[in-house]
Design a protein around this motif. Sequence first.
Motif, mmCIF file in Angstrom:
data_model
loop_
_atom_site.group_PDB
_atom_site.id
_atom_site.type_symbol
_atom_site.label_atom_id
_atom_site.label_comp_id
_atom_site.label_asym_id
_atom_site.label_seq_id
_atom_site.Cartn_x
_atom_site.Cartn_y
_atom_site.Cartn_z
ATOM 1 N N GLY A 1 -4.790 3.578 2.824
ATOM 2 C CA GLY A 1 -3.931 2.655 2.097
ATOM 3 C C GLY A 1 -4.614 1.345 1.770
ATOM 4 N N ALA B 1 -5.163 0.082 -1.904
ATOM 5 C CA ALA B 1 -3.974 -0.716 -2.213
ATOM 6 C C ALA B 1 -4.169 -1.572 -3.459
ATOM 7 C CB ALA B 1 -3.611 -1.595 -1.016
ATOM 8 N N SER C 1 -0.658 4.424 -0.581
ATOM 9 C CA SER C 1 -0.890 3.051 -1.031
ATOM 10 C C SER C 1 -0.103 2.714 -2.289
ATOM 11 C CB SER C 1 -2.381 2.833 -1.295
ATOM 12 O OG SER C 1 -2.815 3.573 -2.422
ATOM 13 N N TRP D 1 -1.588 -4.154 5.502
ATOM 14 C CA TRP D 1 -1.945 -2.866 6.090
ATOM 15 C C TRP D 1 -3.240 -2.936 6.880
ATOM 16 C CZ3 TRP D 1 -0.602 1.607 2.171
ATOM 17 C CH2 TRP D 1 0.792 1.698 2.061
#
Length: 396
Positions: free
Chosen positions: A54, A58, A109, A348
């Motif tokens: 992720g 992202a 993500s 994250w």
Amino acid sequence: MTSRWPILVLVTLAHGLGALTALAVAPLTPFLLESLALSRAQVGLFLPAVYLGGVLMALPAGWLTDRLGVRLALGLGQLLVGAMITLAAWSPDLPVLLTLLVLGGFGFSVLNPATGKAVVEWFPPRERGTAIGIKQTGLTLGGLAAALVLPPVALAWSWRHALSVAGALSVVSAVLVAILYRRSPTDPTTPVVDRPELAALGAFLRRPPILVVFGCGLALSIAQSSLLAYLVLYAKDTFAVSAVTAAQFLALAQVGGTVSRVVWGVTSDRSFGGRRRPGVVVTAAIGAASYAALAFGHLLPLWLMVPLAFVAGVGAFGWVGLYFALVAEIGGPRYAGLLTGAATACSWSGTLIGPLIFGVVLEATGGYTLPWLILTATALAVVVTLPRLSPLVQRG
């Protein structure tokens, strides 16, 4: 769909099923620990593996959401996470499992920037706190469903069957998004020449208050992911309950987070004039108190874990909707996806280190007291820092 409320139901369902799939390993940790002969520190690798994917994707995911639109980005993201988690269910060993979880994180993500952009497109500012609060319940409802459904499936068949079920649900959701999602009729199509570029992020990152907001998201994610990764094992080890019963405490925490996200979304719209930070600060304070109580869980009766798990969920999960509403509003309609992607990457990153630190400290000390106290201090840092910032969003 031409009404904004059915669209909100759709993106909330998509967020929920995506979260159920990506986070399915959390309630299955006792089964994985036994089946793969893992240490408790190794258990802390599962969620960071998902979130590593992720974090790596992202920012590109946010940019792609702004470029491709919600339907295509969200549908492809869910298809990817569903496929990778289904393959992970049949991994021959830990390294392959972790690799597939990372790849699943690539698809995961997309969830925050795509669903957040959908809310910004469809809802006026006076309703966005409520809408994003509802939309973010998808994460906790997905976690709740995973905690209630997947351990019994694993007990009846195996953890591999449970992960396969989780993977299939995201694939179904991808199909629903592809068929049902529509762009808001009031949101004009952005000309190709005027679409946001990644370089535009630099202007936001040169503003110190935004960096502080990102740092607070990272800190709160450290606490959230640690609770998510270890609450089941903590309950099982501390109170000598079964794996299924221990997972029910995680389900209670997810209920607390779900209720809190909706309540704070409505409150921020109606009582705080659209301000998001007060709710984030209060939930961080609730989390700090809950982690301190969990630190001394060996002194508590089992029945007290029921309300404590609920309240811990309020603190650990309740801030997310307000946080991403704030970030999306800072970015505005044009940059909501890009800035949400950047905020997702930062927050994250906390998930990459939170469970690992918790697991290492747990192994080193042989007990849960110090890990929970570290989370208490982390949440208190947000309580002290976030209220000091100047206004970040110009409100009419």
